[in-house]
Design a protein around this motif. Structure first.
Motif, PDB file in Angstrom:
ATOM      1  N   VAL A  28      45.866  35.104  48.963  1.00 50.19           N
ATOM      2  CA  VAL A  28      45.566  36.114  47.931  1.00 50.19           C
ATOM      3  C   VAL A  28      46.509  35.959  46.745  1.00 50.19           C
ATOM      4  N   SER A  29      47.783  35.701  47.018  1.00 47.83           N
ATOM      5  CA  SER A  29      48.751  35.570  45.924  1.00 47.83           C
ATOM      6  C   SER A  29      48.482  34.332  45.071  1.00 47.83           C
ATOM      7  N   SER A  32      44.925  35.078  42.990  1.00 45.71           N
ATOM      8  CA  SER A  32      44.742  36.406  42.397  1.00 45.71           C
ATOM      9  C   SER A  32      44.121  36.359  41.009  1.00 45.71           C
ATOM     10  N   SER A 167      39.169  37.580  51.965  1.00 38.85           N
ATOM     11  CA  SER A 167      40.607  37.852  51.914  1.00 38.85           C
ATOM     12  C   SER A 167      40.953  39.093  51.090  1.00 38.85           C
ATOM     13  N   ARG A 168      40.294  39.276  49.967  1.00 42.78           N
ATOM     14  CA  ARG A 168      40.630  40.415  49.106  1.00 42.78           C
ATOM     15  C   ARG A 168      40.233  41.732  49.766  1.00 42.78           C
ATOM     16  N   ARG A 169      39.086  41.742  50.445  1.00 39.05           N
ATOM     17  CA  ARG A 169      38.662  42.948  51.156  1.00 39.05           C
ATOM     18  C   ARG A 169      39.590  43.231  52.331  1.00 39.05           C
ATOM     19  N   TYR A 171      42.681  42.320  52.617  1.00 32.43           N
ATOM     20  CA  TYR A 171      43.977  42.738  52.081  1.00 32.43           C
ATOM     21  C   TYR A 171      43.944  44.214  51.689  1.00 32.43           C
ATOM     22  N   LYS A 172      42.840  44.634  51.091  1.00 39.94           N
ATOM     23  CA  LYS A 172      42.707  46.038  50.707  1.00 39.94           C
ATOM     24  C   LYS A 172      42.571  46.934  51.929  1.00 39.94           C
ATOM     25  N   LEU A 173      41.859  46.437  52.946  1.00 41.40           N
ATOM     26  CA  LEU A 173      41.619  47.237  54.149  1.00 41.40           C
ATOM     27  C   LEU A 173      42.889  47.420  54.979  1.00 41.40           C
ATOM     28  N   GLY A 175      46.039  46.292  54.088  1.00 38.95           N
ATOM     29  CA  GLY A 175      47.250  46.482  53.304  1.00 38.95           C
ATOM     30  C   GLY A 175      48.307  45.472  53.695  1.00 38.95           C
ATOM     31  N   TYR A 176      49.327  45.355  52.890  1.00 36.89           N
ATOM     32  CA  TYR A 176      50.395  44.389  53.138  1.00 36.89           C
ATOM     33  C   TYR A 176      51.116  44.690  54.451  1.00 36.89           C
TER      34      TYR A 176
END
Length: 210
Positions: A28-29, A32, A167-169, A171-173, A175-176
């Protein structure tokens, strides 16, 4: 160990060392600033290349060991120590020093070939992954079990491809923090597998002298 159990063992071992959920953070990083289409295309290329590299070492690992005169049990012990270092980093929620450093990740952000380095190699197929694959192939007792290891490799990277595509979903779901918790759990599992690698390797070498 029957074939189903061997498949589960091979897949769980590879999934733990590849750690695709932890890899999502780095992925993700690095992506982005990309569009969704570019990100998905990069995911496909990087995972495909990583899978090809993994299958290559699965097929040639024994030849490489024979060429250098290294026994599978010696590699099992060395690999177990390496995996324990990786597991320790995962438990501490760090990017494994075995594959890539934070500094290398920072320098890679502006590269156009991040799908090759650092994602495909060494993030997904670092020394720990390659060592694990060779050890698993060395543990196979038949052509069928060797095929099972290669199937486990394909399943692992197919799962990685799915996770990278979403990956973005994810990551949002999660969280870090949630992803770091999962990484720590995988690290604990990997540490146990590393100890088993070392124990089996030492026992096999010991019994070979009896």
């Amino acid at each position: 160990m029957d074939n189903i159990a061997f498949l589960v063992y091979s897949f769980s071992t590879l999934f733990a060392i590849v750690s695709p959920v932890g890899g999502v953070i780095t992925f993700v990083s690095l992506t982005s600033d990309m569009t969704l289409e570019d990100k998905n295309a990069l995911a496909t290329k990087s995972v495909t290349l990583a899978c090809i590299i993994a299958l290559f070492f699965a097929l040639t690992g024994k030849l490489i060991l024979n060429f250098f005169g290294v026994s599978i049990d010696s590699l099992r012990i060395a690999g177990g120590i390496l995996l324990f270092v990786v597991a320790f980093d995962m438990i501490l929620a760090k990017v494994s020093r075995e594959s890539i450093t934070e500094k290398e990740i920072d320098k890679s952000i502006e590269r156009s070939d991040v799908w090759i380095f650092p994602i495909a190699l060494p993030l997904l197929t670092g020394p720990g992954t390659i060592t694990t694959i060779i050890v698993l192939m060395g543990s196979a007792l038949s052509i069928l079990q060797s095929s099972i290891v290669m199937l486990a490799i394909i399943l692992t990277f197919a799962t990685t491809w799915v996770l990278f595509h979403f990956s973005r979903r994810i990551y949002k779901l999660l969280g870090y923090t949630g992803m770091l918790v999962f990484t720590r759990l995988m690290g604990l599992l990997l540490a146990a597998m590393a100890v088993n690698f070392v124990a089996v390797g030492i026992w096999n070498i010991y019994t070979s002298f009896q």
